[in-house]
Design a protein around this motif. Structure first.
Motif, mmCIF file in Angstrom:
data_model
loop_
_atom_site.group_PDB
_atom_site.id
_atom_site.type_symbol
_atom_site.label_atom_id
_atom_site.label_comp_id
_atom_site.label_asym_id
_atom_site.label_seq_id
_atom_site.Cartn_x
_atom_site.Cartn_y
_atom_site.Cartn_z
ATOM 1 N N HIS A 1 60.954 -24.733 -42.548
ATOM 2 C CA HIS A 1 60.879 -24.323 -43.946
ATOM 3 C C HIS A 1 62.047 -23.442 -44.372
ATOM 4 N N ALA A 2 62.596 -22.628 -43.467
ATOM 5 C CA ALA A 2 63.746 -21.791 -43.837
ATOM 6 C C ALA A 2 64.944 -22.648 -44.219
ATOM 7 N N LYS A 3 65.141 -23.736 -43.510
ATOM 8 C CA LYS A 3 66.229 -24.655 -43.843
ATOM 9 C C LYS A 3 66.009 -25.277 -45.214
ATOM 10 N N LYS A 4 64.770 -25.665 -45.500
ATOM 11 C CA LYS A 4 64.466 -26.266 -46.796
ATOM 12 C C LYS A 4 64.677 -25.267 -47.928
ATOM 13 N N VAL A 5 64.286 -24.008 -47.696
ATOM 14 C CA VAL A 5 64.431 -22.988 -48.739
ATOM 15 C C VAL A 5 65.900 -22.744 -49.064
ATOM 16 N N VAL A 6 66.728 -22.550 -48.048
ATOM 17 C CA VAL A 6 68.138 -22.244 -48.314
ATOM 18 C C VAL A 6 68.870 -23.442 -48.899
ATOM 19 N N GLU A 7 68.478 -24.646 -48.519
ATOM 20 C CA GLU A 7 69.110 -25.826 -49.096
ATOM 21 C C GLU A 7 68.680 -26.041 -50.545
ATOM 22 N N HIS B 1 54.852 -16.291 -47.341
ATOM 23 C CA HIS B 1 53.928 -17.418 -47.538
ATOM 24 C C HIS B 1 53.569 -18.134 -46.237
ATOM 25 N N HIS B 2 54.492 -18.224 -45.300
ATOM 26 C CA HIS B 2 54.250 -18.987 -44.071
ATOM 27 C C HIS B 2 53.719 -18.122 -42.936
ATOM 28 N N HIS B 3 53.684 -16.806 -43.118
ATOM 29 C CA HIS B 3 53.084 -15.884 -42.148
ATOM 30 C C HIS B 3 53.779 -15.929 -40.787
ATOM 31 N N THR B 4 55.075 -16.125 -40.780
ATOM 32 C CA THR B 4 55.786 -16.181 -39.512
ATOM 33 C C THR B 4 57.215 -15.705 -39.705
ATOM 34 N N LEU B 5 57.987 -15.691 -38.653
ATOM 35 C CA LEU B 5 59.393 -15.284 -38.706
ATOM 36 C C LEU B 5 60.272 -16.516 -38.535
ATOM 37 N N GLN B 6 61.213 -16.675 -39.462
ATOM 38 C CA GLN B 6 62.141 -17.792 -39.354
ATOM 39 C C GLN B 6 63.365 -17.484 -40.202
ATOM 40 N N ALA B 7 64.523 -17.977 -39.779
ATOM 41 C CA ALA B 7 65.749 -17.821 -40.562
ATOM 42 C C ALA B 7 66.623 -19.049 -40.362
ATOM 43 N N HIS B 8 67.370 -19.376 -41.401
ATOM 44 C CA HIS B 8 68.310 -20.493 -41.297
ATOM 45 C C HIS B 8 69.509 -20.198 -42.185
ATOM 46 N N THR B 9 70.692 -20.455 -41.660
ATOM 47 C CA THR B 9 71.930 -20.215 -42.397
ATOM 48 C C THR B 9 72.601 -21.541 -42.744
ATOM 49 N N LYS B 10 72.982 -21.658 -44.005
ATOM 50 C CA LYS B 10 73.717 -22.833 -44.480
ATOM 51 C C LYS B 10 75.190 -22.447 -44.560
ATOM 52 N N ILE B 11 75.985 -22.988 -43.660
ATOM 53 C CA ILE B 11 77.401 -22.667 -43.580
ATOM 54 C C ILE B 11 78.189 -23.460 -44.624
ATOM 55 N N SER B 12 79.172 -22.795 -45.228
ATOM 56 C CA SER B 12 80.047 -23.484 -46.169
ATOM 57 C C SER B 12 81.487 -23.394 -45.692
ATOM 58 N N PRO B 13 82.209 -24.527 -45.662
ATOM 59 C CA PRO B 13 83.622 -24.489 -45.270
ATOM 60 C C PRO B 13 84.490 -23.796 -46.307
ATOM 61 N N VAL B 14 83.947 -23.534 -47.495
ATOM 62 C CA VAL B 14 84.705 -22.847 -48.539
ATOM 63 C C VAL B 14 84.937 -21.391 -48.166
ATOM 64 N N TYR C 1 65.458 -16.040 -45.108
ATOM 65 C CA TYR C 1 64.706 -15.259 -44.131
ATOM 66 C C TYR C 1 63.227 -15.321 -44.481
ATOM 67 N N CYS C 2 62.405 -15.815 -43.577
ATOM 68 C CA CYS C 2 60.956 -15.783 -43.758
ATOM 69 C C CYS C 2 60.413 -14.522 -43.086
ATOM 70 N N ILE C 3 59.676 -13.726 -43.855
ATOM 71 C CA ILE C 3 59.165 -12.440 -43.384
ATOM 72 C C ILE C 3 57.720 -12.595 -42.889
ATOM 73 N N ASN D 1 76.528 -6.904 -51.343
ATOM 74 C CA ASN D 1 76.390 -7.325 -49.953
ATOM 75 C C ASN D 1 75.170 -6.666 -49.320
ATOM 76 N N PHE D 2 74.661 -7.244 -48.262
ATOM 77 C CA PHE D 2 73.347 -6.818 -47.786
ATOM 78 C C PHE D 2 73.173 -7.061 -46.297
ATOM 79 N N SER D 3 72.140 -6.437 -45.765
ATOM 80 C CA SER D 3 71.599 -6.753 -44.442
ATOM 81 C C SER D 3 70.086 -6.817 -44.567
ATOM 82 N N VAL D 4 69.478 -7.792 -43.899
ATOM 83 C CA VAL D 4 68.028 -7.967 -43.903
ATOM 84 C C VAL D 4 67.523 -7.843 -42.468
ATOM 85 N N PHE D 5 66.476 -7.039 -42.285
ATOM 86 C CA PHE D 5 65.894 -6.820 -40.959
ATOM 87 C C PHE D 5 64.421 -7.201 -40.977
ATOM 88 N N PRO D 6 64.067 -8.421 -40.548
ATOM 89 C CA PRO D 6 62.641 -8.745 -40.393
ATOM 90 C C PRO D 6 62.075 -7.963 -39.208
#
Length: 252
Positions: A158-164, A174-187, A196-198, A230-235
């Motif tokens: 779901h993290a991949k779907k959210v960021v995409e 909403h998903h009650h778990t920990l997950q993260a996914h990064t979408k890399i851009s060559p730009v 980030y799922c909290i 700019n930011f940092s997120v800590f689950p």
């Protein structure tokens, strides 16, 4: 200047992890906060759950009263406002559980104005900003959402779907778990985004699950935002109600 925020997701009062919430309250006391995000599904709303009402499971409703739930959760809101102080910005995202109140009045329109969350909690008194269903709070370069986007987003990725879908930096629950996914851009890094799922503050072994194994985790999130966005997120993941804060303090 760096601002500090706390995001709490999926408390599902009164089916919350009370011990963990107590430790979170202690953590709140120990820090100065600029933001507090309630990320949705903070109430369970099971007293008017369509799963029980539509299914005819009246036994599941024994002893449950919506008024009592509102009164109990209002105490938590008032306590948190006192702990974070009057200058902390507080946002309340409405989740799919809160939406049960709207669904109930759709079925029984004569009760409109009496049942809904926005009419029964002290948002105005406590200067809490309400965010409508499936909308977002944008702080710096982070978008905070509840996470119930649409059907089909319940997959293991779901993290991949959210960021995409958003193509932004997104914090959600909403998903009650920990997950993260990064979408890399060559730009470049400015076009690279992470979702980030909290974890949840709800009981990870609810009655309806009947001790079935699940992927639920307890926890919450801490974030920092600069003036430039700019930011940092800590689950934060809690084990048996205990956790270690980003600054290394153990709360037990």
């Amino acid at each position: 200047m760096v601002k500090k925020g706390l995001c709490l997701y999926d408390l599902q009062y009164p089916k919350h992890n009370e011990g963990l919430l107590g430790n979170v309250d202690n953590y709140i006391v120990d820090n100065k906060w600029d933001y507090l995000i309630y990320g949705g599904d903070m109430l369970d709303m099971d007293a008017i759950s369509h799963w029980s009402l539509d299914g005819g499971n009246n036994k599941a409703l024994e002893g449950k009263r919506l008024k009592k739930d509102y009164e109990g959760f209002a105490k938590i809101l008032r306590k948190h406002r006192k702990l974070v102080g009057k200058n902390c910005e507080i946002y309340f995202l409405l989740g799919n559980h809160e939406e049960n109140g709207d669904r109930f009045t759709d079925k029984y329109p004569t009760l409109e104005g009496l049942i809904e969350v926005i009419n029964n909690l002290p948002f105005k008194e406590l200067d809490i900003k309400i965010i409508p269903y499936r909308q977002f709070v944008k702080l710096g370069k982070i978008y905070f959402i509840h996470g119930d986007i649409q059907q089909g987003y319940q997959s293991a990725n779901h993290a991949k779907k959210v960021v995409e879908t958003y193509n932004r930096n997104v914090v959600y629950g909403h998903h009650h778990t920990l997950q993260a996914h990064t979408k890399i851009s060559p730009v470049g890094i400015e076009e690279t985004h992470t979702a980030y799922c909290i974890p949840a503050l709800a009981d990870t072994n609810p009655d309806w699950a009947k001790d079935r194994p699940n992927s639920w985790l307890n926890g919450f999130g801490v974030f920092y935002i600069t003036d430039g966005g700019n930011f940092s997120v800590f689950p934060i993941v809690a084990i048996k109600n205990s956790f270690i804060s980003p600054d290394g303090k153990f709360y037990d």
